[in-house]
Design a protein around this motif. Structure first.
Motif, PDB file in Angstrom:
ATOM      1  N   LYS A   1      64.590 -12.163 -16.815  1.00 23.17           N
ATOM      2  CA  LYS A   1      63.680 -12.710 -16.117  1.00 23.17           C
ATOM      3  C   LYS A   1      62.144 -12.578 -15.958  1.00 23.17           C
ATOM      4  O   LYS A   1      61.645 -13.708 -15.847  1.00 23.17           O
ATOM      5  CB  LYS A   1      64.017 -12.227 -14.564  1.00 23.17           C
TER       6      LYS A   1
ATOM      7  N   TYR B   1      59.851 -15.987 -16.454  1.00 16.36           N
ATOM      8  CA  TYR B   1      58.821 -16.071 -15.452  1.00 16.36           C
ATOM      9  C   TYR B   1      57.376 -16.152 -16.204  1.00 16.36           C
ATOM     10  O   TYR B   1      56.739 -17.015 -16.054  1.00 16.36           O
ATOM     11  CB  TYR B   1      58.729 -15.081 -14.699  1.00 16.36           C
TER      12      TYR B   1
ATOM     13  N   GLU C   1      57.295 -19.604 -17.946  1.00 16.79           N
ATOM     14  CA  GLU C   1      57.052 -20.482 -16.925  1.00 16.79           C
ATOM     15  C   GLU C   1      55.603 -20.422 -16.437  1.00 16.79           C
ATOM     16  O   GLU C   1      54.975 -21.567 -15.635  1.00 16.79           O
ATOM     17  CB  GLU C   1      57.860 -20.445 -15.695  1.00 16.79           C
TER      18      GLU C   1
ATOM     19  N   CYS D   1      53.892 -17.643 -15.013  1.00 19.49           N
ATOM     20  CA  CYS D   1      53.614 -16.868 -13.992  1.00 19.49           C
ATOM     21  C   CYS D   1      52.837 -15.559 -14.728  1.00 19.49           C
ATOM     22  O   CYS D   1      53.012 -15.282 -15.856  1.00 19.49           O
ATOM     23  CB  CYS D   1      54.984 -16.282 -13.311  1.00 19.49           C
TER      24      CYS D   1
ATOM     25  N   THR E   1      54.906 -11.843 -11.296  1.00 23.24           N
ATOM     26  CA  THR E   1      56.088 -11.616 -11.897  1.00 23.24           C
ATOM     27  C   THR E   1      56.808 -10.217 -10.986  1.00 23.24           C
ATOM     28  O   THR E   1      57.857 -10.137 -10.824  1.00 23.24           O
ATOM     29  CB  THR E   1      56.341 -11.446 -13.585  1.00 23.24           C
TER      30      THR E   1
ATOM     31  N   LEU F   1      57.780 -10.982  -7.829  1.00 19.68           N
ATOM     32  CA  LEU F   1      58.966 -11.520  -7.535  1.00 19.68           C
ATOM     33  C   LEU F   1      60.185 -10.712  -7.807  1.00 19.68           C
ATOM     34  O   LEU F   1      61.093 -10.715  -7.382  1.00 19.68           O
ATOM     35  CB  LEU F   1      59.141 -12.688  -8.702  1.00 19.68           C
TER      36      LEU F   1
END
Length: 338
Positions: free
Chosen positions: A14, A18, A21, A23, A28, A31
């Motif tokens: 993940k 992230y 993308e 982030c 991160t 999240l």
């Protein structure tokens, strides 16, 4: 404060997603509900990558040293590669190189289990082979005992293990957790038994004869025809309970005497075809590293495995005797394998 858990594989995946993308490391961390420093440390470690391995220059082996290694390997069976090279005063050679060199002139082998044969043993084995060379081995009943333990043989089974799985840990108990003593015989294409020796009974001459009376004679031999009994030859090895004066006299009273009782050379399990039957049964009951929790369960496994041995397999074993005798003579009484 207690130490936080390491990042899981899912969390690491993940983090990568992230970051891809767009982030930030702070977002991160929020999240994933993880400490920001943990996320930053993972990113830094990922960016560093693996250190490149520095190849060390390998020591060159001369032709003279190779000859010394070859002689040492011949003189030191079952020695390690390090011991062989040290005996030649060759140092500074890594294990991978030692093994690569030895692989061209030797093989890795386990010590073979075979009877210790001296000159007298070999002469007696040759005399035995000459005596029975013209024997009809379909009339011979080959007998022996086998002990099976709960834990199985010392050599633990090898096999494929799926990725992420751990190899099973075998139980190791004193005396293999205890065991069962089994007696059986084979003749032509027939299996006699197996019969179980009562737990706790030590086979001396008296108990051995009583065991044969209760099992072999009452349950099998008594049902045979007079012509069969007249021609059958009884084989047993030279265990003290078998070869004693008491047992010999007892078998004589049962009509098994002189030519009907096969003489047996010393230290010769390789000549007895029933040893191969024991191997078949043990491979079956201990396959995939199986172990047992009770004496009754391992005995039931022996009985089931014995029932699965068909007549053709037994016939193959008993018909191998002519070849075994010829091999003994060809090797001048030496060990022939099984």
């Amino acid at each position: 404060m207690g130490q936080k858990k390491d990042l899981t594989g899912s969390e690491k995946s993940k983090i990568v997603r992230y970051l891809a993308e767009g982030c930030s490391s702070l977002k991160t961390a929020k999240l994933l509900k993880r400490d920001h420093r943990t996320i930053k440390r993972f990113i830094q470690n990922s960016q560093q990558g693996r250190k490149k391995r520095v190849e060390k220059p390998r020591r060159k082996i001369t032709a003279h040293e190779l000859r010394k290694v070859k002689r040492a390997a011949a003189k030191m069976p079952l020695a390690t590669s390090l011991a062989i090279f040290q005996s030649c005063n060759i140092t500074g050679v890594p294990k991978s190189t030692r093994c690569a060199i030895l692989r061209d002139m030797a093989k890795v082998r386990k010590a073979e289990r075979r009877p210790p044969l001296n000159k007298t043993h070999k002469l007696k084995r040759q005399d035995w082979a000459k005596k029975y060379l013209k024997t009809d081995f379909s009339k011979v009943l080959w007998t022996d005992e086998m002990r099976v333990s709960l834990d199985g043989p010392d050599g633990w089974a090898r096999g494929w293990i799926g990725k992420g799985q751990r190899a099973p840990v075998p139980l190791r108990r004193q005396q293999g957790g205890g065991g069962v003593l089994v007696w059986a015989g084979i003749i032509k294409d027939e299996l006699v038994g197996p019969f179980r020796v009562e737990d706790g009974v030590k086979l001396n001459s008296q108990s051995y004869c009583q065991f044969l009376e209760d099992t072999f004679f009452k349950q099998w031999y008594r049902k045979k025809s007079a012509s069969f009994k007249k021609n059958m030859i009884f084989m047993q090895d030279n265990a003290p309970s078998h070869a004693s004066k008491y047992s010999t006299a007892w078998l004589t009273r049962k009509g098994i005497k002189e030519e009907k009782l096969m003489t047996w050379p010393p230290c010769s399990p390789d000549l007895n075809p029933i040893e191969n039957l024991w191997s078949i049964i043990k491979c079956e009951i201990y396959k995939e590293g199986k172990q047992y929790t009770s004496l009754n369960s391992v005995w039931e496994a022996v009985v089931a495995a014995a029932r699965n041995v068909d007549g053709e397999q037994i016939k193959t074993l008993t018909e191998s005797m002519d070849g075994r005798l010829l091999s003994v003579l060809a090797k001048k009484g030496g060990y022939i394998g099984r």
